[in-house]
Design an enzyme around this catalytic site. Structure first.
Site, PDB file in Angstrom:
ATOM      1  N   ARG A 191       0.185  10.619  11.617  1.00 17.35           N
ATOM      2  CA  ARG A 191       1.263   9.639  11.808  1.00 17.35           C
ATOM      3  C   ARG A 191       2.359  10.124  12.760  1.00 17.35           C
ATOM      4  O   ARG A 191       2.950   9.340  13.480  1.00 17.35           O
ATOM      5  CB  ARG A 191       1.857   9.240  10.454  1.00 17.35           C
ATOM      6  CG  ARG A 191       0.822   8.554   9.539  1.00 17.35           C
ATOM      7  CD  ARG A 191       1.469   7.881   8.340  1.00 17.35           C
ATOM      8  NE  ARG A 191       2.225   6.718   8.735  1.00 17.35           N
ATOM      9  CZ  ARG A 191       3.517   6.692   8.901  1.00 17.35           C
ATOM     10  NH1 ARG A 191       4.242   7.762   8.637  1.00 17.35           N
ATOM     11  NH2 ARG A 191       4.110   5.593   9.305  1.00 17.35           N
ATOM     12  N   GLY A 234       0.854  -1.193   0.000  1.00 17.10           N
ATOM     13  CA  GLY A 234       0.000   0.000   0.000  1.00 17.10           C
ATOM     14  C   GLY A 234       0.883   1.235   0.000  1.00 17.10           C
ATOM     15  O   GLY A 234       0.994   1.965  -0.992  1.00 17.10           O
ATOM     16  N   CYS A 288      -5.885  21.910  18.644  1.00 19.76           N
ATOM     17  CA  CYS A 288      -5.697  22.187  20.072  1.00 19.76           C
ATOM     18  C   CYS A 288      -5.008  21.039  20.786  1.00 19.76           C
ATOM     19  O   CYS A 288      -5.603  20.368  21.637  1.00 19.76           O
ATOM     20  CB  CYS A 288      -7.048  22.454  20.711  1.00 19.76           C
ATOM     21  SG  CYS A 288      -7.523  24.123  20.411  1.00 19.76           S
ATOM     22  N   GLU A 289      -3.773  20.743  20.394  1.00 21.60           N
ATOM     23  CA  GLU A 289      -2.983  19.676  21.015  1.00 21.60           C
ATOM     24  C   GLU A 289      -1.528  20.073  20.835  1.00 21.60           C
ATOM     25  O   GLU A 289      -1.119  20.416  19.719  1.00 21.60           O
ATOM     26  CB  GLU A 289      -3.119  18.347  20.249  1.00 21.60           C
ATOM     27  CG  GLU A 289      -4.483  17.810  20.106  1.00 21.60           C
ATOM     28  CD  GLU A 289      -4.796  16.649  21.033  1.00 21.60           C
ATOM     29  OE1 GLU A 289      -3.874  16.046  21.596  1.00 21.60           O
ATOM     30  OE2 GLU A 289      -5.996  16.395  21.183  1.00 21.60           O
ATOM     31  N   TYR A 344       2.563   7.551  15.682  1.00 19.47           N
ATOM     32  CA  TYR A 344       3.691   6.601  15.608  1.00 19.47           C
ATOM     33  C   TYR A 344       5.034   7.284  15.828  1.00 19.47           C
ATOM     34  O   TYR A 344       6.068   6.677  15.549  1.00 19.47           O
ATOM     35  CB  TYR A 344       3.747   5.935  14.221  1.00 19.47           C
ATOM     36  CG  TYR A 344       2.442   5.412  13.675  1.00 19.47           C
ATOM     37  CD1 TYR A 344       1.694   4.467  14.372  1.00 19.47           C
ATOM     38  CD2 TYR A 344       1.958   5.852  12.441  1.00 19.47           C
ATOM     39  CE1 TYR A 344       0.509   3.984  13.843  1.00 19.47           C
ATOM     40  CE2 TYR A 344       0.779   5.370  11.909  1.00 19.47           C
ATOM     41  CZ  TYR A 344       0.059   4.438  12.621  1.00 19.47           C
ATOM     42  OH  TYR A 344      -1.114   3.954  12.087  1.00 19.47           O
TER      43      TYR A 344
END
Ligand SMILES: Cc1ncc(COP(=O)(O)O)c(C=O)c1O
Ligand SMILES: N[C@@H](CCCC[NH3+])C(=O)O
EC number: 4.1.1.20
Length: 459
Positions: free
Chosen positions: A356, A314, A387-388, A360
């Site tokens: 990602r 993929g 908001c992070e 990860y």
């Protein structure tokens, strides 16, 4: 004067912040004399004006050529192996048509992916259906559509599928997903062959042998072969080799116990791509040759006929074909210990178009795309607008010191698991995808609108 703290060890200060590392970018990407990035003959400034940002930009020729390279590389071994493009990396009607045109098969893992494939007119006999918890409706639809193979993942599913096929007077072709017990060298969340995870039947515990017995007993199922997928974003081919050995040993046991030689073998996807200049993936021809050698050797050892191989790449087809184009908004210099500082470059997307990095701890790289610059390199972190504080797109990259609001930044290698894992966090509409080919740009997935999101809210 150095305006940045020392970078991570893998990140070398570039001699030229405008350089494009060839392994990271689609083949059709270049810089013009003004330093503007162009793809397939179009400038990113034109694309941003016409389609807005953030924008996934696919180099269609590059995507198709990677698909063909896989098809040809695997088609050349063991009398012709099949390549199933894993649609979870990125699927749309246009992409399904490219995959069909280029002669690949398709791996889908949900009713939604199957629906897109069918809408694209993808030949159902070249579709394989995956999933650890396929619903009855998904199984029924696959049977009714004439899907070529269903990869079964649990004893309950074997029973369900057998009953559904019997009720329809059909015989379903199945593969059994095995768990080979390999610790793949990748992030824990995308490793899928160790014992303590949800996918497949364990070979070591005898579960896989039990699944084989169950499928062989069901008169509405035909057992085509065994399947193994060890995980994703893997560079080291040793894991695939161990998987092939373990699955073929089981295949030999099946022959001895049941007197049947299974005609097919699927070794899944998972081939790693380059996200930074430090990543060096294996070309498909090398992957194909290595797998073929192990399979031929093991089969000879067991006296087995060589089964027809299939693989399911993929990321390695879709990933490198695409970059994400963002517009820079706010730029901040944040003081760090030791008198250093880090440049925070905030763009108009982030974790809703690329989860990602947060999920990860993935590494990405990027470049200033809308102009060249001779300003000194500064170590920068490209962050989103959500908001992070973990809303990071590129953890560390050298960008020119004069980077400013209104500049465009491009992040390569985002064709896989970017748009396909997009979310609406903070009620941000999901980004559009445009395919560029020979001077033409075609929207293949439109941008979500505020109205799309408001339409869902029926309270
Ligand atoms: C069964 C199966 N096949 C193929 C793939 C595609 O993997 P990749 O995109 O790493 O090639 C996946 C995802 O990891 C998968 O679960
Ligand atoms: N979503 C993962 C890959 C998992 C593939 C599905 N088994 C990634 O972005 O790396």
């Amino acid at each position: 004067m150095r305006t940045h703290e020392a970078g991570p060890t893998w990140l070398r200060e570039p001699d030229d912040v405008n350089a494009l590392y060839p392994g990271l970018w689609a083949a059709g990407v270049e810089r013009d004399d003004d330093g503007v990035l162009r793809v397939g003959g179009l400038s990113v400034k034109e694309l941003a004006t016409e389609f807005g940002t953030p924008l996934f930009v696919v180099d269609e020729n590059d995507f198709r050529s990677r698909a063909r390279t896989f098809r040809d590389a695997f088609g050349a071994v063991l009398g012709g192996a099949d390549v199933y493009y894993a649609g979870k990396a990125f699927l749309s009607v246009a992409v399904a048509r490219w995959i069909a045109d280029e002669g690949l098969s398709l791996d889908v893992c949900s009713g939604g992916e199957l629906a897109v494939a069918l809408r694209a007119g993808f030949p159902p006999e070249r579709i394989g259906l995956h999933g650890n918890n396929k619903s009855v409706a998904e199984l029924a639809r696959a049977l009714e559509a004439g899907v070529g193979r269903i990869i079964v993942d649990s004893f309950e599913e074997i029973e369900r599928l057998a009953a559904l096929a019997t009720a329809r007077g059909l015989r379903a072709d199945v593969l059994i997903r095995t768990k080979v017990g390999v610790e793949a060298h990748t992030h824990e969340y995308i490793a899928t062959a160790h014992e303590d995870q949800k996918f497949g039947f364990s070979i070591a515990s005898g579960e896989a042998a039990g699944a084989i017995r169950a499928v062989l007993k069901a008169s509405s199922l035909r057992l085509l072969g065994l399947h193994s997928h060890i995980g994703s974003q893997i560079y080291d081919t040793a894991g695939f080799e161990v998987a092939a050995r373990r699955v073929l040993r089981l295949q030999a046991e099946v022959r001895d116990e049941h007197r049947v030689e299974l005609p097919e073998l699927d070794l899944g996807g998972g081939f790693g791509i380059a996200y930074t200049s430090q990543d060096h993936p294996q070309p498909p021809a090398v992957l194909a040759a290595n797998m073929a050698e192990i399979i031929a050797h093991e089969c000879a050892g067991y006296g087995l006929a060589v089964p027809r191989l299939s693989v399911e790449p993929g990321r390695s087809v879709a990933g490198p074909s695409t970059f994400t184009l963002y517009e820079v908004g706010t730029v901040k210099s944040v003081p760090l210990d030791g008198g250093h500082s880090r440049r925070y470059v905030a763009v108009d997307g982030g974790m809703t178009d690329n989860i990602r990095t947060a999920l990860y701890d993935a590494d990405y790289s990027c470049t200033l795309a809308s102009r060249g610059s001779s300003a000194a390199p500064v170590l920068a972190r490209v962050v989103g607008k959500h908001c992070e504080s973990g809303d990071i797109v590129v953890k560390d990259e050298f960008l020119p010191d004069d980077i400013a609001a209104g500049d465009l930044i491009a992040v390569p290698g985002t064709g896989a698991y970017g748009r396909s894992m997009a979310s609406n966090y903070n009620l941000i509409p999901r980004a559009a995808v445009v395919a560029v080919r020979d001077g033409d740009a075609r929207l293949i997935m439109r941008r979500e609108t505020e109205d799309d999101m408001l339409a869902l809210d029926v309270g």
